[in-house]
Design a protein around this motif. Structure first.
Motif, short mmCIF file in Angstrom:
data_model
loop_
_atom_site.label_atom_id
_atom_site.label_comp_id
_atom_site.label_asym_id
_atom_site.label_seq_id
_atom_site.Cartn_x
_atom_site.Cartn_y
_atom_site.Cartn_z
N THR A 32 0.80 -1.23 0.00
CA THR A 32 0.00 0.00 0.00
C THR A 32 0.83 1.28 0.00
OG1 THR A 32 -0.12 0.12 2.42
CG2 THR A 32 -1.81 -1.20 1.29
N GLY A 33 2.13 1.17 -0.17
CA GLY A 33 2.99 2.35 -0.08
C GLY A 33 3.60 2.52 1.29
N ARG A 34 3.24 1.70 2.22
CA ARG A 34 3.89 1.54 3.52
C ARG A 34 4.17 0.05 3.69
NH1 ARG A 34 2.80 5.90 7.08
NH2 ARG A 34 2.60 7.79 5.80
N THR A 35 5.18 -0.29 4.45
CA THR A 35 5.49 -1.71 4.58
C THR A 35 4.30 -2.46 5.14
OG1 THR A 35 7.81 -1.12 4.91
CG2 THR A 35 7.18 -3.38 5.43
N PHE A 36 3.58 -1.87 6.08
CA PHE A 36 2.32 -2.43 6.58
C PHE A 36 1.26 -1.35 6.53
CE2 PHE A 36 5.43 -5.37 8.16
CZ PHE A 36 4.81 -6.59 7.97
N ALA A 37 0.06 -1.71 6.04
CA ALA A 37 -1.00 -0.74 5.84
C ALA A 37 -1.41 -0.05 7.14
CB ALA A 37 -2.22 -1.41 5.20
N SER A 38 -1.22 -0.73 8.27
CA SER A 38 -1.57 -0.13 9.56
C SER A 38 -0.92 1.23 9.74
CB SER A 38 -1.13 -1.05 10.70
OG SER A 38 -1.71 -2.34 10.58
N GLU A 39 0.26 1.42 9.15
CA GLU A 39 1.01 2.67 9.31
C GLU A 39 0.25 3.86 8.74
OE1 GLU A 39 5.32 2.21 8.28
OE2 GLU A 39 4.68 0.20 7.74
N HIS A 40 -0.57 3.64 7.72
CA HIS A 40 -1.34 4.74 7.13
C HIS A 40 -2.28 5.37 8.15
CE1 HIS A 40 -0.22 4.29 2.89
NE2 HIS A 40 -0.36 2.99 3.02
N PHE A 41 -2.69 4.60 9.13
CA PHE A 41 -3.75 5.02 10.04
C PHE A 41 -3.22 5.35 11.44
CE2 PHE A 41 -5.30 1.91 6.95
CZ PHE A 41 -6.20 2.70 6.26
N GLY A 42 -1.89 5.33 11.60
CA GLY A 42 -1.33 5.58 12.92
C GLY A 42 -1.67 4.49 13.91
N TRP A 43 -1.85 3.27 13.41
CA TRP A 43 -2.26 2.14 14.24
C TRP A 43 -1.05 1.28 14.59
CZ3 TRP A 43 -5.19 -2.74 12.18
CH2 TRP A 43 -5.50 -3.58 13.26
N ASN A 71 8.22 0.64 -1.28
CA ASN A 71 7.08 1.48 -0.91
C ASN A 71 6.91 2.64 -1.87
OD1 ASN A 71 6.02 0.16 1.48
ND2 ASN A 71 7.92 0.72 2.49
N GLY A 72 8.03 3.18 -2.32
CA GLY A 72 7.96 4.24 -3.32
C GLY A 72 7.38 3.73 -4.63
N GLU A 73 7.67 2.49 -4.98
CA GLU A 73 7.10 1.91 -6.20
C GLU A 73 5.59 1.73 -6.06
OE1 GLU A 73 8.66 1.22 -9.23
OE2 GLU A 73 10.13 2.49 -8.20
N ALA A 74 5.13 1.32 -4.88
CA ALA A 74 3.69 1.21 -4.66
C ALA A 74 3.01 2.58 -4.76
CB ALA A 74 3.41 0.58 -3.30
#
Length: 443
Positions: free
Chosen positions: A267-278, A340-343
């Motif tokens: 998702t552009g982060r290694t784990f999608a949880s990071e997008h949400f501050g989780w 992540n940059g490629e995503a």
């Protein structure tokens, strides 16, 4: 990862779909393989590299599915192939719980580094996403001494007895296969398109359900996909996941991120949880973790992971040394090749094209997702009924684009391209999908 350009990396359909060789193999499949194993694209694949798959008749397809998000780094990724070849010549199997080996430890170290949070973490490995979910639940129950497991609506967690019970949608995964597991509770989650709630409001609704229908004193864990996969790539409202984590922590509940589909630079982060501050208590990994080799992991707070007695977790093939070597190659590329940059690049190129489709086709009610995990949902603008997307997928397949469907109502097209896909391949694929939508809807 996008520099390679060669004739073999272009879409090319040279026979009808399916071609004669695939038709012959489909007959053999019908005779030898149970009908419960379907095929979305009626062709047999002979080889693949990066974002192109080639069938036994010489047709080349742009792959927007990646084996449902597995070959994130690309089919037959050079570094993964080399790592596998080297490891096969050294050690193909040793039960880690009997005689350990270093690649297993290295992957655990990478997961401790790359999963959200800076607390002490430990990991162990199994074979599949379903097994990771099962083991996450086992550990949460052991740690808390509680029985109940909660999930949220529209979730998907696997095909074992426990995980098919955890799925929101029983068909086709559990139809006629009961009795199902006990002590599983389905709470409302966050689906902004349908519920219109803020993250705080959706969290309050989930918490009310768990308080009243489960009872917090009996609740061992809450398992949530940060971006739901089979449910249709549903992205929760901002603030929902951290609010649920805060509630879980306050009530002694283990909160588990099912990152089987959304993790590993998807998702552009290694784990999608990071997008949400989780920052979850446990993180479940599979699919893209080993570049096509079977591997899944359970990573969690050290005190939770260490609550299990010796011998209580593990398995014969879990953390196979060849799969672990492949996973090391994937993590090395996450760090050195900016996956992540490629995503993020995939989203920058693809999302405006999907928005363009939505402008031309009023049936597309929403474009959503993050990175190389994007989707479009279809609703009839007059009746409000979901529009099945299987015919659109089939039409695109005949033109050389493999695209997957999803959604509780089977009305979502989901896009999971490899991070090796080129910008031109993305443009070509979306153009084909646009023609397929027009063909099916008549727009």
């Amino acid at each position: 990862m996008t520099d390679i350009a060669a004739p073999a990396l272009t879409r090319s359909i040279v026979t009808e779909i399916p071609g004669p060789n695939s038709r012959a193999l489909l007959e053999r499949k019908a005779a030898a393989v149970p009908q419960g194993i379907p095929h979305q694209l009626p062709v047999f694949i002979a080889e693949a590299h990066d974002a192109i798959i080639t069938d036994v008749d010489g047709n080349r397809f742009i792959d927007l599915g990646c084996g449902i998000g597995v070959t994130t780094v690309g089919h037959t990724n050079d570094a993964v192939v080399e790592a596998v070849r080297e490891q096969v010549g050294k050690l193909t199997h040793s039960l880690f719980g009997t005689t350990p080996y270093e690649p297993y430890v290295r992957v655990a170290e990478y997961l401790a580094k790359h999963t959200p949070g800076d607390h002490a973490k430990k990991s162990f490995f199994v074979n599949s996403g379903s097994e990771a979910v099962e083991n996450g639940v086992k550990i949460a129950r052991k740690f808390t001494g509680r029985r109940a497991v909660a999930v949220v609506e529209h979730g998907y967690h696997g095909r074992t007895n426990l995980t098919m019970t955890m799925n929101y949608k029983p068909a086709p995964y559990a139809t006629g296969m009961g009795p199902l597991a006990s002590d599983i509770f389905h709470a409302p989650g966050s689906y902004p398109l349908q519920d219109g709630l803020s993250g705080a409001e959706a969290a309050e609704r989930t918490q009310y359900y768990l308080d009243k229908h489960v009872g917090v004193s009996d609740l061992a864990c809450l398992v949530i996909e940060p971006i739901q996969g089979e449910g249709g790539f549903i992205v929760p409202a901002d603030g929902y996941l951290p609010a649920m984590q805060e509630w879980c922590t306050a009530n002694g509940v283990v909160m588990i991120a099912d990152e089987v589909q959304s993790g590993i630079a998807r998702t552009g982060r290694t784990f999608a949880s990071e997008h949400f501050g989780w920052v979850p208590d446990l993180v479940l990994s599979a699919k893209g973790i080993a570049g096509g080799m079977p591997l899944a992991g359970v990573t969690g707070r050290a005190e939770i992971m260490d609550s299990v007695h010796t011998g209580g977790i593990g398995g014969t093939f879990g953390g196979n040394p060849v799969s672990c070597a492949a996973a090391v190659a994937v993590f090395e590329q996450i760090e050195s090749a900016d996956l992540n940059g490629e995503a993020q690049r995939v989203e920058r190129v693809m999302r405006p094209l999907l928005d363009g489709l939505a402008e031309r086709h009023p049936e597309i009610i929403e474009v959503r997702g993050k990175g190389a995990m994007l989707a479009i949902e279809f609703i009839d603008p007059e009746s409000g009924a979901p529009i099945p997307t299987a015919p659109i997928s089939a039409a695109a397949g005949k033109e050389g684009v493999l695209v997957l469907t999803a959604g509780t109502d089977y009305n979502v097209l989901r896009f999971l391209p490899s991070l090796a896909i080129t910008d031109d391949q993305i443009r070509d694929a979306v153009e084909v999908i646009g023609r397929a939508i027009a063909e099916v809807t008549g727009d």
